[in-house]
Design a protein around this motif. Structure first.
Motif, PDB file in Angstrom:
ATOM      1  N   HIS A 127      38.596  36.674  35.215  1.00  0.00           N
ATOM      2  CA  HIS A 127      38.773  35.272  35.582  1.00  0.00           C
ATOM      3  C   HIS A 127      38.992  35.094  37.081  1.00  0.00           C
ATOM      4  CE1 HIS A 127      39.109  32.880  31.773  1.00  0.00           C
ATOM      5  NE2 HIS A 127      39.132  34.101  31.284  1.00  0.00           N
ATOM      6  N   GLY A 128      39.532  36.106  37.730  1.00  0.00           N
ATOM      7  CA  GLY A 128      39.719  36.031  39.171  1.00  0.00           C
ATOM      8  C   GLY A 128      40.603  34.873  39.594  1.00  0.00           C
ATOM      9  N   ASP A 129      40.133  34.134  40.594  1.00  0.00           N
ATOM     10  CA  ASP A 129      40.925  33.035  41.150  1.00  0.00           C
ATOM     11  C   ASP A 129      40.817  31.747  40.339  1.00  0.00           C
ATOM     12  OD1 ASP A 129      41.709  34.690  43.216  1.00  0.00           O
ATOM     13  OD2 ASP A 129      40.027  34.090  44.513  1.00  0.00           O
ATOM     14  N   THR A 130      40.064  31.769  39.230  1.00  0.00           N
ATOM     15  CA  THR A 130      39.934  30.546  38.432  1.00  0.00           C
ATOM     16  C   THR A 130      41.199  30.247  37.636  1.00  0.00           C
ATOM     17  OG1 THR A 130      38.961  31.751  36.552  1.00  0.00           O
ATOM     18  CG2 THR A 130      37.445  30.885  38.224  1.00  0.00           C
ATOM     19  N   LEU A 131      42.074  31.241  37.473  1.00  0.00           N
ATOM     20  CA  LEU A 131      43.327  31.009  36.768  1.00  0.00           C
ATOM     21  C   LEU A 131      44.327  30.309  37.680  1.00  0.00           C
ATOM     22  CD1 LEU A 131      44.020  34.306  34.773  1.00  0.00           C
ATOM     23  CD2 LEU A 131      43.595  32.048  33.815  1.00  0.00           C
ATOM     24  N   ALA A 132      44.994  29.303  37.155  1.00  0.00           N
ATOM     25  CA  ALA A 132      46.046  28.625  37.899  1.00  0.00           C
ATOM     26  C   ALA A 132      47.204  29.588  38.123  1.00  0.00           C
ATOM     27  CB  ALA A 132      46.511  27.390  37.133  1.00  0.00           C
ATOM     28  N   PRO A 133      47.989  29.370  39.184  1.00  0.00           N
ATOM     29  CA  PRO A 133      49.103  30.289  39.480  1.00  0.00           C
ATOM     30  C   PRO A 133      50.067  30.476  38.313  1.00  0.00           C
ATOM     31  CG  PRO A 133      48.697  28.867  41.352  1.00  0.00           C
ATOM     32  CD  PRO A 133      47.828  28.358  40.247  1.00  0.00           C
ATOM     33  N   ASP A 134      50.409  29.378  37.612  1.00  0.00           N
ATOM     34  CA  ASP A 134      51.348  29.524  36.499  1.00  0.00           C
ATOM     35  C   ASP A 134      50.723  30.294  35.339  1.00  0.00           C
ATOM     36  OD1 ASP A 134      49.551  27.492  36.034  1.00  0.00           O
ATOM     37  OD2 ASP A 134      50.975  26.235  34.940  1.00  0.00           O
ATOM     38  N   ALA A 135      49.405  30.094  35.135  1.00  0.00           N
ATOM     39  CA  ALA A 135      48.713  30.844  34.079  1.00  0.00           C
ATOM     40  C   ALA A 135      48.648  32.326  34.426  1.00  0.00           C
ATOM     41  CB  ALA A 135      47.309  30.285  33.871  1.00  0.00           C
ATOM     42  N   ARG A 136      48.404  32.635  35.692  1.00  0.00           N
ATOM     43  CA  ARG A 136      48.354  34.036  36.115  1.00  0.00           C
ATOM     44  C   ARG A 136      49.733  34.692  35.948  1.00  0.00           C
ATOM     45  NH1 ARG A 136      44.909  37.110  38.485  1.00  0.00           N
ATOM     46  NH2 ARG A 136      43.475  35.393  38.791  1.00  0.00           N
ATOM     47  N   THR A 137      50.781  33.950  36.249  1.00  0.00           N
ATOM     48  CA  THR A 137      52.130  34.477  36.078  1.00  0.00           C
ATOM     49  C   THR A 137      52.421  34.754  34.606  1.00  0.00           C
ATOM     50  OG1 THR A 137      52.939  33.307  38.037  1.00  0.00           O
ATOM     51  CG2 THR A 137      54.582  33.996  36.412  1.00  0.00           C
ATOM     52  N   ALA A 138      52.047  33.819  33.729  1.00  0.00           N
ATOM     53  CA  ALA A 138      52.275  33.991  32.294  1.00  0.00           C
ATOM     54  C   ALA A 138      51.480  35.181  31.756  1.00  0.00           C
ATOM     55  CB  ALA A 138      51.902  32.718  31.545  1.00  0.00           C
ATOM     56  N   LEU A 139      50.250  35.324  32.233  1.00  0.00           N
ATOM     57  CA  LEU A 139      49.421  36.434  31.778  1.00  0.00           C
ATOM     58  C   LEU A 139      50.007  37.770  32.233  1.00  0.00           C
ATOM     59  CD1 LEU A 139      46.784  36.967  30.247  1.00  0.00           C
ATOM     60  CD2 LEU A 139      45.588  36.927  32.436  1.00  0.00           C
ATOM     61  N   GLY A 140      50.456  37.818  33.475  1.00  0.00           N
ATOM     62  CA  GLY A 140      51.063  39.042  33.978  1.00  0.00           C
ATOM     63  C   GLY A 140      52.322  39.418  33.209  1.00  0.00           C
TER      64      GLY A 140
END
Length: 344
Positions: A127-140
């Motif tokens: 997904h790269g940069d298409t994920l919103a910051p909060d979504a990337r945090t939740a995924l991590g």
């Protein structure tokens, strides 16, 4: 290496299947639609009102070709097969180990959680940069949580109930962020969690359908090596439940089913028009959507990958057989432990 045989899926209402020489013939309203040599056929799966001739059923049974009957939306109805084969000593070993299932259940669950984590990690990278910051945090956070749970499973000695509890926690973590991996803003594909009886939305409908297909393949794999598909280790035994097939499926479904579901949705090969909503809110694949998924499923099974334990390249469609074979070898005492299939 075992040959990957064909599975024929017939979805056209009113189709007729018969035997012609040593071939399976498919006809619709008297018009020939397909012909498959029986020696290249591993299984036959039919949906809804489809005619099977007695001669074809006899030939399939004698050739070891399993016939699976599903209703129009893909729910299991019946299974027809010839005489069951198997080594009685292997099955006795299986029954004995089912009374002390912890170590095999641990291996299965460890493979499942590691593969779930791999799906999230790979999708987050894609997904790269298409994920919103909060979504990337939740995924991590979910990826880290699954890594922690895998370590707990590896060292847990509290028994099967504790392992099942960790499985539930891992599933909640995994499916809690699964919706973040779905691209686009079509509200039809909003995903708020795994629900199955019945599926309330298109994403759950696709997952349930793919899990049905994978369960069939895992049951056939268990039987092909002489194991009893009804007696498992992680899943509780219930009348009519293929517990061992469900066990074998656990470590495979994140890679073989979940990733395929994401691909079909994210590439817009499936749209809201491919689903039907029944009275009461249950959502299922329509005829066109089912054909799309079945075609993609067959193609995915042909893809090859190196088996991490056997160190051989094999198509995905053979992985259930290879895992069943490794389990049989472990039960016979040829392997110290059951090695799960880990996707890398």
């Amino acid at each position: 290496m075992k040959q990957l045989l064909n599975t024929v899926y017939v979805t056209t209402e009113g189709a007729g299947l018969r035997k012609d020489g040593e071939n399976l013939v498919v006809e619709v309203e008297g018009t020939l639609k397909g012909r498959v040599p029986l020696h290249k056929l591993g299984a036959l799966v039919v949906f809804g009102g489809i005619f099977l001739s007695p001669a074809l059923m006899e030939a399939c049974a004698s050739h070891g070709i399993t016939m699976v009957l599903l209703d129009r939306v893909g729910r299991f109805q019946a299974r027809i097969e010839g005489p069951v084969t198997g080594n009685v000593l292997l099955r006795r070993a299986q029954y004995a180990r089912s009374e002390q299932p912890d170590e095999i259940a641990r291996s299965i669950l460890l493979g499942k959680i590691i593969n779930q984590r791999a799906v999230l990690h790979r999708a987050g990278r894609d997904h790269g940069d298409t994920l919103a910051p909060d979504a990337r945090t939740a995924l991590g956070a979910a990826i880290e949580r699954l890594a922690h749970l895998a370590r707990r499973v590896e060292h847990e000695n509290g028994g099967l109930d504790v392992l099942r509890g960790l499985e539930g926690e891992a599933a909640a973590t995994y499916f809690g962020v699964f919706g973040l991996l779905i691209r686009g803003d079509d509200p039809a594909f909003a995903f708020t969690g795994r629900k199955r009886r019945p599926p309330p939305d298109p994403v759950n409908a696709v997952l349930s359908f793919l899990y049905t297909l994978l369960t069939h393949d895992c049951r056939a794999a268990a039987e092909s090596v002489g194991l009893d598909p009804m007696v498992g280790f992680l899943h509780r035994e219930r009348p009519g439940r293929p517990s061992l097939a469900l066990d074998l499926m656990e470590e495979l479904r994140p890679i073989l089913a979940d990733r395929l579901a994401l691909s079909l949705i994210n590439r817009r090969q499936l749209t809201a028009r491919d689903f039907v909503t029944q009275d009461g809110g249950a959502v299922f694949l329509g005829d066109d959507g089912r054909r799309t998924v079945l075609t993609a499923w067959q193609e995915r099974k042909k893809e090859e990958r190196r088996h991490p334990f056997l160190e051989e390249t094999a198509p995905h469609g053979l992985v259930p057989f290879l895992q069943a074979l490794l389990l049989a070898r472990h039960l016979r005492g040829d392997l110290d432990a059951y090695p799960p299939w880990l996707w890398k």
